[in-house]
Design a protein around this motif. Structure first.
Motif, short mmCIF file in Angstrom:
data_model
loop_
_atom_site.label_atom_id
_atom_site.label_comp_id
_atom_site.label_asym_id
_atom_site.label_seq_id
_atom_site.Cartn_x
_atom_site.Cartn_y
_atom_site.Cartn_z
N ALA A 100 0.83 -1.21 0.00
CA ALA A 100 0.00 0.00 0.00
C ALA A 100 0.87 1.25 0.00
N ALA A 101 2.01 1.19 0.69
CA ALA A 101 2.92 2.33 0.70
C ALA A 101 3.51 2.55 -0.69
N ALA A 102 3.85 1.46 -1.37
CA ALA A 102 4.50 1.59 -2.68
C ALA A 102 3.51 1.86 -3.81
N ASP A 385 18.19 24.41 5.21
CA ASP A 385 18.74 23.08 5.45
C ASP A 385 17.65 22.01 5.40
N GLU A 386 16.44 22.36 5.88
CA GLU A 386 15.35 21.40 5.89
C GLU A 386 14.79 21.14 4.50
N LEU A 387 15.12 22.00 3.55
CA LEU A 387 14.63 21.82 2.19
C LEU A 387 15.64 21.14 1.28
N VAL A 388 16.84 20.88 1.80
CA VAL A 388 17.87 20.24 0.97
C VAL A 388 17.53 18.77 0.78
N ASP A 389 17.57 18.32 -0.46
CA ASP A 389 17.25 16.92 -0.78
C ASP A 389 18.50 16.07 -0.78
N ASP A 390 18.44 14.97 -0.09
CA ASP A 390 19.57 14.05 0.05
C ASP A 390 19.30 12.81 -0.80
N PRO A 391 20.13 12.54 -1.81
CA PRO A 391 19.92 11.35 -2.63
C PRO A 391 19.92 10.05 -1.83
N GLU A 392 20.62 10.05 -0.68
CA GLU A 392 20.71 8.83 0.13
C GLU A 392 19.40 8.52 0.86
N THR A 393 18.55 9.53 1.04
CA THR A 393 17.30 9.30 1.78
C THR A 393 16.07 9.64 0.94
N SER A 394 16.24 9.79 -0.36
CA SER A 394 15.13 10.13 -1.25
C SER A 394 14.64 8.87 -1.96
N PRO A 395 13.35 8.57 -1.87
CA PRO A 395 12.85 7.34 -2.49
C PRO A 395 12.84 7.41 -4.03
N TYR A 396 12.86 8.61 -4.59
CA TYR A 396 12.89 8.78 -6.05
C TYR A 396 13.97 9.80 -6.39
N ARG A 397 14.33 9.87 -7.66
CA ARG A 397 15.40 10.80 -8.03
C ARG A 397 14.96 12.24 -7.79
N ILE A 398 15.92 13.10 -7.54
CA ILE A 398 15.65 14.50 -7.24
C ILE A 398 15.37 15.25 -8.53
N TRP A 399 14.37 16.12 -8.50
CA TRP A 399 13.97 16.86 -9.70
C TRP A 399 15.14 17.66 -10.27
N PRO A 446 5.23 14.03 1.98
CA PRO A 446 6.63 14.26 2.34
C PRO A 446 7.49 13.01 2.19
N VAL A 447 8.80 13.25 2.09
CA VAL A 447 9.76 12.16 2.25
C VAL A 447 9.66 11.68 3.69
N LEU A 448 9.53 10.39 3.88
CA LEU A 448 9.26 9.82 5.20
C LEU A 448 10.53 9.34 5.88
N PRO A 449 10.56 9.35 7.21
CA PRO A 449 11.70 8.76 7.91
C PRO A 449 11.91 7.31 7.46
N GLY A 450 13.13 6.97 7.19
CA GLY A 450 13.42 5.61 6.73
C GLY A 450 13.37 5.42 5.24
N ASP A 451 12.94 6.45 4.49
CA ASP A 451 12.94 6.34 3.02
C ASP A 451 14.36 6.19 2.50
N ARG A 452 14.50 5.36 1.50
CA ARG A 452 15.77 5.17 0.82
C ARG A 452 15.49 4.98 -0.67
N PRO A 453 16.48 5.21 -1.53
CA PRO A 453 16.25 4.98 -2.95
C PRO A 453 15.87 3.53 -3.21
N ALA A 454 14.95 3.32 -4.13
CA ALA A 454 14.58 1.96 -4.50
C ALA A 454 15.78 1.25 -5.10
N PRO A 455 16.12 0.07 -4.62
CA PRO A 455 17.30 -0.63 -5.17
C PRO A 455 17.09 -0.98 -6.64
#
Length: 522
Positions: A100-102, A385-399, A446-455
């Motif tokens: 359901a999350a995915a 700082d709170e708006l900076v997107d981190d590729p390591e914790t983003s579930p999808y690629r950054i725009w 929002p990007v959720l705690p624990g989100d990571r890029p899809a392998p």
């Protein structure tokens, strides 16, 4: 999760011993847990309105974007047992919690709703499929299943919609009650009280005998029962000749009130605020399942007045998905639709009308059609700082403003997830616009705690040749890049396959889909 120091609480031990033993001892400790929960909750018995949302129905209802205050609180339905794995909670038997999350972005949409000032309850059961307690016969696993849902969606309230075969299964009722009592005890120790509502079928004579059994079992197990929500719909033959739906509802609620009062008395429970604050009502918008039963907007106004006069603790609606007129292309409005009401609404909604009855006196907040207010000067704006997107914790690629995004592409921007509604390039996802039609992006949450890029899915070396910059590839050719398989969309030379990640529309390469990879492995 419950702290390690509480893992061997008496409730958890008793659950492991079996349903019958727990029911006997749970009664002995019921006053203790009720007292703890009442102290945590205080005297807050104010009335509420929250409409049901059928999560798996199509078209999807965008509960995360409430159109008014009346729709900002929702009851998401229904979590049921997995048809193949009876102790696994699923949405409608289709999606487990991870799926359901995915596939539905459900976790993200719930988080977005809360960011916008709303909240979500989850309902277990419903008319179709099996409620968890019916299928899951292992007490410890049943408790774990309920706990998983409560923790996944950070719930303060759960709703148990018990109908049809589930209602008549008294062994399931005992299992359900025991698990809920244990879960409430866990939450009380963590200073997170959990409200429990039972939603049960009702007629003008009140709850059925099976429904009363469910109430009595729940109280006997030590559950601090928040209330009983009567399904005030589908009266059929129980309505007297000439009796309106609001008149039938009043008789129904009077009967449920008396039944619930007797049940509380028998269990030795004194309901805070009086019995009416522990009674709920849920009409069905428009055409009911019984052809002769129709709730119009004028009926809804009478129901709102009735709820206000009685001081019921909860008003709801089945469902927000249906809260709109069917339109001229709907062939027969007497056939119930899960996407429209079947009655004329002229721009009004049942939610707005019924929400006016959710309260009494000064406690009631009037419904409004005003949109969610913009942040005021007292609201803390996010820092850079709170708006900076981190590729390591983003579930999808950054725009990327240079990339092209076909319809359905998901990206991350300023710690939020967006989905392209149509092909777009260079359009800022959070660019301010007056209407939703002016942006190609749909905010998912929002990007959720624990989100990571899809392998990335890979194939063994040698499955396809490694891509070479000097190679010439015709349409349909397949190659590997560090184990990731790609397929050529047209003739290409020297175009690196990984470019498809930043500019999928212009790239001659596309990654193989999960289904294509599965076929290769099979």
């Amino acid at each position: 999760m419950i702290p390690d120091g509480h893992r061997l609480s008496w409730v958890r031990v008793l659950v492991a011993l079996g349903v019958v033993g727990v029911l006997v001892v749970a009664v002995l400790g019921a006053d203790r847990w009720r007292a703890e929960l009442t102290a945590l909750r205080g005297d807050d018995v104010s009335s509420t309105f929250s409409g049901y949302v059928d999560v798996t129905a199509t078209p999807t209802y965008a509960f995360e974007s409430p159109e008014s205050d009346a729709t900002k609180d929702v009851v998401l339905s229904f979590v049921v047992a997995d048809p193949e794995e009876p102790c696994t909670p699923t949405w409608g038997g289709f999606h487990d919690l991870d799926e359901a999350a995915a596939e539905l972005d459900l976790d993200r949409r719930v988080a977005l709703l809360r960011e916008r000032g709303g909240d979500a309850t989850v309902s277990f059961g419903g008319l179709v499929n099996d409620e968890l307690a019916t299928s899951c016969k292992d007490p410890a696993k049943l408790l774990a299943a309920y706990r998983a849902v409560v923790e996944r969606y950070d719930l303060d309230t759960v709703d148990l919609d018990v109908e049809d075969d589930d209602l008549a299964d008294h062994e399931a009722s005992a299992r359900r009650s025991t698990a809920l009592a244990a879960l409430q005890a866990e939450r009380a120790k963590a200073d997170r009280p959990l409200d429990v509502w039972l939603t049960l079928p009702a007629a003008t004579a009140g709850l059925t005998e099976d429904g009363l059994t469910v109430v009595r079992d729940t109280l006997a197990a030590g559950v601090d029962l928040t209330g009983v929500n009567a399904m005030t719909m589908n009266y059929g033959g129980s309505r007297e000749s000439g009796e309106t739906m609001p008149e039938a509802t009043e008789r129904t609620l009077d009967a449920v009130h008396d039944q619930l009062g007797d049940a509380f008395d028998a269990a030795g429970v004194k309901p805070v605020g009086g019995v009416w604050k522990h009674v709920g009502m849920t009409p069905m918008a428009g055409q009911n399942d019984v052809r002769s039963d129709v709730v119009t907007l004028d009926d809804a106004r009478e129901l709102a007045t009735l709820a206000d006069d009685l001081g019921v603790g909860r008003v709801s609606l089945w469902s927000l998905n249906r809260d709109r007129a069917c339109g001229v292309n709907y062939p027969d409005t007497h056939v119930v639709s899960d996407a429209c009401s079947g009655v004329a609404q002229d721009g009004e909604t049942f939610a707005e009308v019924l929400a006016a009855g959710a309260g009494s006196g000064d406690d009631r907040a009037p419904a409004t059609t005003e949109p969610t207010p913009e942040p005021t000067a007292t609201t803390k704006a996010p820092s850079d700082d709170e708006l900076v997107d981190d590729p390591e914790t983003s579930p999808y690629r950054i725009w990327n403003e240079e990339a092209a995004y076909p319809e359905g592409t998901k990206v991350v921007w300023h710690r939020q997830v967006y989905e392209a509604k149509w092909w777009t390039s260079g359009d800022l996802p959070d660019d301010p616009v007056a209407t939703a039609e002016q942006t190609p992006w749909q905010l998912l949450g929002p990007v959720l705690p624990g989100d990571r890029p899809a392998p990335k899915q890979t194939l063994p070396a040698g499955t396809y040749p490694e891509w070479s910059r000097t190679g010439v590839y015709r349409q349909g050719a397949r190659v590997l890049v560090d184990g990731v398989p790609y397929r050529a969309k047209w003739w290409t030379e020297a175009d690196h396959p990984e470019v498809s990640e930043s500019n999928p529309d212009a790239s001659p390469w596309v990654p193989l889909t999960a289904e294509e990879i599965r076929k290769v492995l099979d």
